[in-house]
Write a protein that holds these residues in place. Structure first.
Motif, PDB file in Angstrom:
ATOM      1  N   TYR A 175       0.772  -1.400   0.101  1.00  0.00           N
ATOM      2  CA  TYR A 175       0.098  -0.072   0.060  1.00  0.00           C
ATOM      3  C   TYR A 175       0.853   1.227   0.075  1.00  0.00           C
ATOM      4  N   ASP A 176       2.124   1.112  -0.559  1.00  0.00           N
ATOM      5  CA  ASP A 176       2.997   2.191  -0.669  1.00  0.00           C
ATOM      6  C   ASP A 176       3.052   2.669  -2.370  1.00  0.00           C
ATOM      7  N   PRO A 177       2.489   3.841  -2.204  1.00  0.00           N
ATOM      8  CA  PRO A 177       2.373   4.556  -3.895  1.00  0.00           C
ATOM      9  C   PRO A 177       3.625   4.400  -4.467  1.00  0.00           C
TER      10      PRO A 177
ATOM     11  N   THR B 172      -6.486   3.076  -3.727  1.00  0.00           N
ATOM     12  CA  THR B 172      -6.604   4.287  -4.658  1.00  0.00           C
ATOM     13  C   THR B 172      -5.370   4.929  -4.778  1.00  0.00           C
ATOM     14  N   PRO B 173      -4.540   5.458  -3.711  1.00  0.00           N
ATOM     15  CA  PRO B 173      -3.135   6.152  -3.918  1.00  0.00           C
ATOM     16  C   PRO B 173      -2.020   5.210  -4.651  1.00  0.00           C
TER      17      PRO B 173
ATOM     18  N   ARG C   9      -3.222   5.260  -8.335  1.00  0.00           N
ATOM     19  CA  ARG C   9      -2.823   6.727  -8.951  1.00  0.00           C
ATOM     20  C   ARG C   9      -1.430   7.067  -9.076  1.00  0.00           C
ATOM     21  N   ALA C  10      -0.544   6.203  -8.269  1.00  0.00           N
ATOM     22  CA  ALA C  10       0.889   6.491  -8.456  1.00  0.00           C
ATOM     23  C   ALA C  10       1.555   6.159  -9.922  1.00  0.00           C
TER      24      ALA C  10
ATOM     25  N   ASP D  39     -12.445   5.162  -7.199  1.00  0.00           N
ATOM     26  CA  ASP D  39     -12.200   6.460  -7.831  1.00  0.00           C
ATOM     27  C   ASP D  39     -12.701   6.445  -9.070  1.00  0.00           C
ATOM     28  N   PRO D  40     -13.619   7.494  -9.381  1.00  0.00           N
ATOM     29  CA  PRO D  40     -13.959   7.603 -10.765  1.00  0.00           C
ATOM     30  C   PRO D  40     -12.969   7.980 -11.877  1.00  0.00           C
TER      31      PRO D  40
END
Lengths: 421, 354
Positions: A107-109, A133-134, A137-138, A157-158
């Protein structure tokens, strides 16, 4: 003496540099030389005539390891079983096996991006299905730059389903606005007068739910929003907000809350206040055993949530042929022990089945062709979907799970409902 | 060994070594595969973070558990600057100075408490930082995080993005390491060592432990901020998750594995931080956490000085064999002296690490 020490330091650096130099000699910089000499469209990396590689980066260790491992295991089991049958016939007529490569991002971007870079180096064809999500996204921008599909990611997240901003992406699970909208629609369609109190987390999560809900009830004369408050994700109590909302006289309480202990205490506080509305809870904070039982959910006239997949623990699931195949594959190809504790295993299985659809329809062994095929799935009867919930990848702004159903708590689990009340 | 040292005492040889190393650093990204460059870039990011941690913890002996907070602040400042079209140089200095100011303010209060209190205060930093980053949506983009894409290679360079990012990180990392090297070798470094070893002695010779702790803390946070800037060069995205407390502990573990109170150890720490997850991914991705735990325990037992002390341990072992074999005192004594001194220097330098 001091000087000599310094030379030793220099020796150390020199030794390290030469180690790097040794590595250099081993590998040279490969250009993107995709020479398709046989006249056909050049195949993308990660796909051969008999196999295709799909990468998943997800939290496999750390606090989110439970759901994270499930996101890998569902796909691993699905394609494990398919590969044992000989593989999947692709749209170009060739039969390929699907190799799943798992990467741990804890869970680390930053690690998720590193994993993506590693995937590119190891030549995966496409990636996705991972949780978070993060983390997703990364590496979203990098995936767009490299033109590598980042598909069926598990985040509400849309952004990932916005075709224009995310041309190489697609979400799998329903977005936050979708969930809020489904409940709002049910309420608006009821035709009865309802007063709604809204409490939401003051971030994109809460805003997403509220936005979807308001879109659905906009223009419905029978719905009146009588109170709307927010709380911070770091708050340890929402008693103040509940007292205020209880005084509004609302008979429906829309609670977009993602924190388990807060939901439990909110259920209890409402009972203490003698406030007995119908509740809406998001899908991830509506667990019958973990939240509603300790919170005393049976005291309320109704607790609603949304869902799209069957629960692996339900008897119907366990008795069905598909369910048994799922359990057998999970037992054979993964380390899951017994019925998985997180729905993400089933979701990952659904994601894998959706991928298979895209594989069957892609006419050329390229990423472009894969994305075309993936974004063209409708009328797909995916496994373990609840009646009424659908997979449809053709709608802009909506992830693969395009329709969700509203369910009502029955004291033990949830039943799908058509009407409010 | 002796002959080697003699060879290296020649100025020209030293210059040549530096030139070769510099050339390798410069040429490497042009020939290495993309992924190797990206990996080296990330190593640089964390080497700088570990270096900062080493200054406050390894050299000054103050327990610091919040380094990731300063990295996070640096990354957010960078993202904010880039998204508001600040000049990149201004952004870089802001990413160093703002965390530095924060560090200074925190240290002014925390260093007064002394002992373990400073550790407690630094634990609080990432614990406050994550919810704060989520709450200050306008500045940080909230829990969804924020991207800042500024490290794509400009056209005039003719470089690929990974090469450009490597050079950006490499230049700043090298400058950071040279500055830190000079810092800990000079008057300041000696004062920090005395503060670490015995505050009473420091006070008796006119060194204020408080002032040096505050300075070391501030410098550590500036390095943290710089590594945050580098983080954005390499990752181009930051979110509250970036500064989660667990990562701070991982940084600390990387420092211990690399070698506390050692400049080269910081570099090794950065390499370790990036490389181990990558290697476990290739073997079995579900063993990341446990393999890091095993390596940490193994290093603490076998090489308490960190991986950087490995050559010294090997030298000590070989020296023992040499003395056992040698018969003539004439041949052993100079060697003895040489090796003894060499081992003694770094030894005292590394005292006080725990």
């Amino acid at each position: 003496m001091n000087m000599r020490k310094r030379y030793r330091g220099v020796i150390g650096v020199a030794a390290m540099a030469s180690a790097v130099a040794l590595v250099v000699t081993g590998c040279t910089r490969g250009g993107d030389t995709n020479t398709g000499e046989d006249g056909e469209a050049a195949a993308s990396p990660g796909i051969t005539d008999d196999s295709i590689t799909f990468g998943i980066t997800s939290p496999l260790t750390g606090p989110t390891a439970g759901p994270g491992n499930c996101t890998v295991d569902g796909a691993l089991a699905y394609f494990g079983a398919k590969n044992a049958e000989g593989g999947i016939e692709f749209g170009d007529g060739k039969t390929r096996t699907v190799e799943i490569k798992a990467y741990d991002d804890t869970y680390d971007p930053q690690k998720a991006l590193a994993n993506f870079q590693q995937m590119v180096a190891e030549g995966v064809f496409a990636a996705g299905i991972g949780l978070g999500t993060p983390t997703n996204r990364a590496w979203r921008d990098a995936a767009i730059d490299e033109e590598i599909p980042q598909v069926l990611v598990m985040t509400g997240d849309p952004l990932f389903s916005n075709r224009e901003e995310s041309p190489w992406q697609l979400g799998l699970v329903a977005t936050y606005p979708q969930e809020g909208e489904a409940f709002g629609q049910l309420l608006a369609d009821s035709g009865e007068e309802h007063k709604v109190a809204i409490l939401s987390q003051n971030d994109d999560y809460g805003e997403g739910y509220v936005e979807g809900f308001k879109n659905a009830v906009e223009g419905a004369d029978n719905i009146e929003i009588v109170g709307e408050l927010t709380y911070e994700a770091t708050d340890t109590s929402v008693d103040g907000q509940l007292t205020e909302l209880a005084a509004s006289g609302a008979d429906v309480f829309f609670n977009a809350m993602s924190i388990t202990p807060l939901v439990i205490s909110a259920l209890q506080k409402a009972q203490q206040l003698g406030w007995n509305p119908s509740w809406f809870l998001p899908s991830n904070t509506s667990s019958p055993t973990a939240i509603l039982e300790p919170g005393g959910g049976a005291a309320f006239p109704g607790i609603y949530t949304v869902a799209f997949s069957e629960a692996a623990a339900s008897p119907a699931f366990q008795e069905s042929e598909e369910g048994q195949a799922f359990m057998a594959a999970l037992g054979e190809y993964t380390n899951q022990d017994g019925i998985p504790g997180f729905p993400h295993c089933v979701w990952s299985w659904i994601g894998a089945a959706t991928l298979e659809q895209a594989f069957q329809n892609m006419e050329e062994p390229t990423r472009e062709s894969f994305m075309d095929a993936l974004l063209n799935i409708s009328d797909f009867d995916a496994p373990f979907m609840l009646p009424g919930a659908e997979i449809d990848t053709t709608i802009d702004g909506i992830p693969a799970v395009s329709t969700v159903v509203v369910q009502k708590y029955n004291g033990k689990g949830y039943d799908t409902v058509e009407n409010f009340g | 060994m002796n002959r080697m040292s003699k060879l290296l005492s020649n100025t020209w040889v030293r210059v040549a070594v530096v030139v070769v190393v510099a050339a390798l650093l410069l040429i490497a990204p042009l020939v290495l595969p993309v992924f190797a460059n990206q990996t080296l870039t990330r190593m640089g990011v964390y080497a700088v973070a570990v270096l900062g941690l080493n200054i406050i913890m390894g050299y000054t002996g103050q327990v610091m558990l919040g380094q990731i907070f300063f990295l996070g602040v640096g990354a957010y400042v960078t993202a904010y600057g880039v998204n508001n079209d600040w000049n990149i140089v201004v952004t870089f200095f802001a990413a160093c100075i703002l965390p530095g100011l924060l560090g200074l303010v925190i240290a002014l209060a925390a260093a007064r408490l002394g002992g373990l209190a400073i550790a407690m205060v630094t634990i609080a930093l990432p614990i406050i930082g994550v919810p704060l980053a989520k709450r200050l949506t306008d500045l940080t983009g909230g829990s969804q995080g924020t991207s800042a894409r500024f490290s794509s290679a400009p056209d005039w360079t003719g470089l690929d993005n990974d090469q450009w990012q490597y050079y950006m990180v490499m230049v700043i990392t090298v400058i950071g390491f040279v500055l830190a090297y000079n810092l800990v070798r000079g008057k300041f470094g000696r004062a920090m060592a005395i503060v670490r070893d015995n505050e009473a002695v420091a006070r008796s010779i006119g060194i204020s432990p408080y002032r040096y702790k505050v300075m070391a803390f501030t410098i550590a946070s500036i390095f943290g901020g710089a590594s945050g800037f580098l983080y954005m060069v390499a990752v181009q995205y930051t979110s509250p998750e970036t500064m989660s407390f667990a990562h701070s502990i991982s940084l600390l573990a990387a420092m211990v594995v690399g070698g506390a109170a050692s400049i080269a150890g910081s570099l090794i720490g950065g390499v370790y931080y990036v490389l181990v997850p990558q290697v476990t991914n290739a073997i079995d991705p579900t063993v990341t956490a446990i393999s890091q735990g095993i390596i940490l325990v193994a290093v603490l037992f076998i090489l308490p000085g960190g991986l950087v002390s490995l050559p010294r341990v090997i030298r000590r072992l070989t020296r023992k064999r040499d003395t056992a074999v040698a018969t003539s005192p004439q041949t052993t004594s100079p060697m003895h002296q040489d090796a003894g001194q060499a081992a003694e220097g770094p030894e005292t330098e590394r005292q006080g690490q725990s």
